[in-house]
Write a protein that holds these residues in place. Sequence first.
Motif, PDB file in Angstrom:
ATOM      1  N   GLU A 133       0.830  -1.205   0.000  1.00  0.00           N
ATOM      2  CA  GLU A 133       0.000   0.000   0.000  1.00  0.00           C
ATOM      3  C   GLU A 133       0.869   1.262   0.000  1.00  0.00           C
ATOM      4  O   GLU A 133       2.034   1.250   0.412  1.00  0.00           O
ATOM      5  N   ASN A 134       0.327   2.347  -0.485  1.00  0.00           N
ATOM      6  CA  ASN A 134       0.922   3.688  -0.398  1.00  0.00           C
ATOM      7  C   ASN A 134       2.389   3.737  -0.838  1.00  0.00           C
ATOM      8  O   ASN A 134       3.317   3.994  -0.070  1.00  0.00           O
ATOM      9  N   THR A 135       2.564   3.516  -2.150  1.00  0.00           N
ATOM     10  CA  THR A 135       3.893   3.559  -2.754  1.00  0.00           C
ATOM     11  C   THR A 135       4.576   4.900  -2.489  1.00  0.00           C
ATOM     12  O   THR A 135       3.936   5.950  -2.473  1.00  0.00           O
ATOM     13  N   ASP A 136       5.898   4.840  -2.296  1.00  0.00           N
ATOM     14  CA  ASP A 136       6.665   6.074  -2.083  1.00  0.00           C
ATOM     15  C   ASP A 136       7.996   5.958  -2.829  1.00  0.00           C
ATOM     16  O   ASP A 136       8.013   5.583  -3.993  1.00  0.00           O
ATOM     17  N   GLY A 137       9.117   6.259  -2.173  1.00  0.00           N
ATOM     18  CA  GLY A 137      10.403   6.274  -2.854  1.00  0.00           C
ATOM     19  C   GLY A 137      10.715   4.963  -3.549  1.00  0.00           C
ATOM     20  O   GLY A 137      10.332   3.888  -3.080  1.00  0.00           O
ATOM     21  N   MET A 138      11.425   5.035  -4.681  1.00  0.00           N
ATOM     22  CA  MET A 138      11.778   3.823  -5.423  1.00  0.00           C
ATOM     23  C   MET A 138      13.024   4.053  -6.262  1.00  0.00           C
ATOM     24  O   MET A 138      13.376   5.177  -6.594  1.00  0.00           O
ATOM     25  N   GLU A 139      13.672   2.936  -6.586  1.00  0.00           N
ATOM     26  CA  GLU A 139      14.867   2.943  -7.432  1.00  0.00           C
ATOM     27  C   GLU A 139      14.827   1.722  -8.338  1.00  0.00           C
ATOM     28  O   GLU A 139      14.322   0.662  -7.959  1.00  0.00           O
ATOM     29  N   LEU A 140      15.361   1.873  -9.551  1.00  0.00           N
ATOM     30  CA  LEU A 140      15.449   0.744 -10.482  1.00  0.00           C
ATOM     31  C   LEU A 140      16.894   0.249 -10.551  1.00  0.00           C
ATOM     32  O   LEU A 140      17.835   1.050 -10.618  1.00  0.00           O
ATOM     33  N   PHE A 141      17.055  -1.082 -10.577  1.00  0.00           N
ATOM     34  CA  PHE A 141      18.355  -1.724 -10.659  1.00  0.00           C
ATOM     35  C   PHE A 141      18.373  -2.632 -11.878  1.00  0.00           C
ATOM     36  O   PHE A 141      17.426  -3.402 -12.100  1.00  0.00           O
ATOM     37  N   SER A 142      19.427  -2.536 -12.663  1.00  0.00           N
ATOM     38  CA  SER A 142      19.608  -3.437 -13.795  1.00  0.00           C
ATOM     39  C   SER A 142      20.510  -4.582 -13.331  1.00  0.00           C
ATOM     40  O   SER A 142      21.685  -4.371 -13.014  1.00  0.00           O
ATOM     41  N   ILE A 143      19.925  -5.788 -13.256  1.00  0.00           N
ATOM     42  CA  ILE A 143      20.629  -6.942 -12.687  1.00  0.00           C
ATOM     43  C   ILE A 143      20.642  -8.053 -13.725  1.00  0.00           C
ATOM     44  O   ILE A 143      19.599  -8.631 -14.046  1.00  0.00           O
ATOM     45  N   GLY A 144      21.804  -8.326 -14.295  1.00  0.00           N
ATOM     46  CA  GLY A 144      21.908  -9.379 -15.287  1.00  0.00           C
ATOM     47  C   GLY A 144      20.997  -9.182 -16.477  1.00  0.00           C
ATOM     48  O   GLY A 144      20.453 -10.152 -17.020  1.00  0.00           O
ATOM     49  N   GLY A 145      20.818  -7.935 -16.876  1.00  0.00           N
ATOM     50  CA  GLY A 145      19.961  -7.628 -18.010  1.00  0.00           C
ATOM     51  C   GLY A 145      18.483  -7.569 -17.674  1.00  0.00           C
ATOM     52  O   GLY A 145      17.660  -7.315 -18.567  1.00  0.00           O
ATOM     53  N   ARG A 146      18.121  -7.782 -16.410  1.00  0.00           N
ATOM     54  CA  ARG A 146      16.725  -7.697 -15.984  1.00  0.00           C
ATOM     55  C   ARG A 146      16.543  -6.436 -15.153  1.00  0.00           C
ATOM     56  O   ARG A 146      17.482  -5.951 -14.507  1.00  0.00           O
ATOM     57  N   GLN A 147      15.337  -5.897 -15.162  1.00  0.00           N
ATOM     58  CA  GLN A 147      15.076  -4.623 -14.498  1.00  0.00           C
ATOM     59  C   GLN A 147      14.253  -4.873 -13.240  1.00  0.00           C
ATOM     60  O   GLN A 147      13.144  -5.422 -13.291  1.00  0.00           O
ATOM     61  N   VAL A 148      14.806  -4.448 -12.117  1.00  0.00           N
ATOM     62  CA  VAL A 148      14.229  -4.705 -10.800  1.00  0.00           C
ATOM     63  C   VAL A 148      13.997  -3.372 -10.107  1.00  0.00           C
ATOM     64  O   VAL A 148      14.919  -2.551 -10.001  1.00  0.00           O
ATOM     65  N   ILE A 149      12.775  -3.162  -9.660  1.00  0.00           N
ATOM     66  CA  ILE A 149      12.431  -1.944  -8.931  1.00  0.00           C
ATOM     67  C   ILE A 149      12.247  -2.283  -7.462  1.00  0.00           C
ATOM     68  O   ILE A 149      11.521  -3.219  -7.110  1.00  0.00           O
ATOM     69  N   ALA A 150      12.895  -1.533  -6.586  1.00  0.00           N
ATOM     70  CA  ALA A 150      12.622  -1.572  -5.151  1.00  0.00           C
ATOM     71  C   ALA A 150      11.798  -0.335  -4.825  1.00  0.00           C
ATOM     72  O   ALA A 150      12.150   0.774  -5.223  1.00  0.00           O
ATOM     73  N   VAL A 151      10.677  -0.533  -4.119  1.00  0.00           N
ATOM     74  CA  VAL A 151       9.754   0.572  -3.875  1.00  0.00           C
ATOM     75  C   VAL A 151       9.210   0.489  -2.454  1.00  0.00           C
ATOM     76  O   VAL A 151       8.907  -0.594  -1.944  1.00  0.00           O
TER      77      VAL A 151
END
Length: 629
Positions: free
Chosen positions: A127-145
């Motif tokens: 619930e209630n998304t806030d700060g986030m960052e995207l990481f490129s890991i082995g050619g895959r895109q991963v968002i931590a939020v």
Amino acid sequence: MKDIDTKTLSWDEWDELQRPAPATTDFDAVVDSALSRRGFLGGVLAFGSGAAVMGTGLLSGTSAQAQATSRFGFNAIPIATDFTVHVPEGYTWQPVAKWGQPLFSDAAPLNQQTGVDLASSDRVFGENTDGMELFSIGGRQVIAVNHEYVNPDINLPHTGGETTSADDARILQNMQGVTVMEVAEGANGWDIAVDSPFNRRITQNTPMTFSGPAAGHPLLQTAADPEGMIVLGTFNNCGSGKTPWGTYLTCEENFNGYFGSTDAAFARPDDYVRYGIGLESRYGYEKFDARFDVSQNVNEPRRQGYVVEIDPSDATSTPVKHTALGRFKHENAAVVVARDGRVVVYLGDDERGEFLYKFVSAGVYTPGGDTSSLLSDGQLYVARFATDMTGEWVALTPQATGMDAAEIAVYTRVAASRVGATTMDRPEWVAVNPVAIEGYCALTNNSRRGADATNAGGDAMQAVENSPNPREANRYGQILRWFPDAEDHAATTFHWDLYVMAGNPTVHQDANAGSANINEGNLFNSPDGMMFDSSGLLWIQTDGDDSNEEGFAGMGNNQMLAGDPVTGEIARFLTGPNGSEVTGLTWSADRRTMFVGIQHPAAPFPDGDGKLARSTVIAVKKADGAVIG
């Protein structure tokens, strides 16, 4: 408190219950009401990366690049007051991740009548998304939020929003914390990669470890954790950060609201008062979970309020709470590498009259080298600003504060007060320009600032002309900018100016009209989230009054704007649904997609009439597929 529906309060309003405000000055009051807008603000406002005030000597060699690239690739849009998202012509948007959307195929999706069930509550998007960052890991895109907090009226529909059992408390606890998720773009746009090995939920019950000077200290020890080294959960995750070595920093902000006492006679320790910890929590956890009952676990609140490091590449890794970065209401963590390779982290404490901090590592960052001590061993500083537009970072040492290193880490606000730090107008996100040596902090507002006002520690909160906080009863906010001396983020001195003072020139003629780069076409209030893109454009997100009335007339819904640090130009790029905060921003690896957070919409966004309102991460793209920013 019994007669107040605390579930629907903002966190700022919650703090008012813990420390009621005295009578305040009028909305329009300033240090000297006779001063004109230009006369009042002219001394502290300077566009062009500080050149107008301090000459070009402080500009880095990359400032020419900033001047060449800081141009908007869109036509500014008008305000909106409706219940959807608007972007400029030539751009599109789509939902990517919504509260209750499964991360794993064994999770039941959100039910529009009953919400999310207990078994699935830690396996769906929170619930209630806030700060986030995207990481490129082995050619895959991963968002931590981040998932900052919950809306019980929506999240507990079976109880009418009341926490009536341990199961209800656990559902709320599971909907908060952090999501780590792989995302992928297909024929129908961006979506969650269900069952990705990177997918993970980190909640208010996830085991974590401590690092730094307070790790293992008696202040962090409990009956359940007598060693003071293993803590459960992360709380009220607001802003974020990203390290050069590819980890995610999530920041614990209003952690004080999760604790209460089942014993009404419990006497709060002095540090509880400074940190706003009361006898009744916001969600009633203490009634069903003894961990949150301060009359039984006095140290538990002292185990929250830190920056937490998460490795998004390893879903089995243990998050680390870094006590060396201090304990307060962390908004975000802006990380940059100094000239000599040391790691610098800028940190804001989001409460009226609290402070702006900086941490400098003892060791240096070497790509591919050992990074385990870079956020646990170093020096924490707090900012002190002068009216001649200079400032200094004051080291929080035992000698300066009369406190040992662990006490400084746990009672950081007290340490900062002892060295005379400058009280600020709610320091929210900090952003560091990637193409110039300068930092920015959103000072969102401070309705309490006035002649006799103080923060919770008794530090004066007067409005001071030619300071970063010049207005009484500051309802609009401003963005502070500083230039480290010797072009070195590790330097202990700096010069500063104000990039913008938000205001409303259609209503006011004095300092509440705002700075010269505010006009009828870009009105906003309460700057909150901020991120730079790779070209040096500053993206500004707001969390303020969206009534569109009286002093806020012409501002419409909360929004995201782009700012050019060189020219001072600011233009509106996106508007959110009414009632929402626009918060959290990151980009795809190819910079052709912008991911933006829409938190707590008031209406049934994004699914439409008759549906539950859902906090959502959206993807914004140019129709021609070009790079954004």
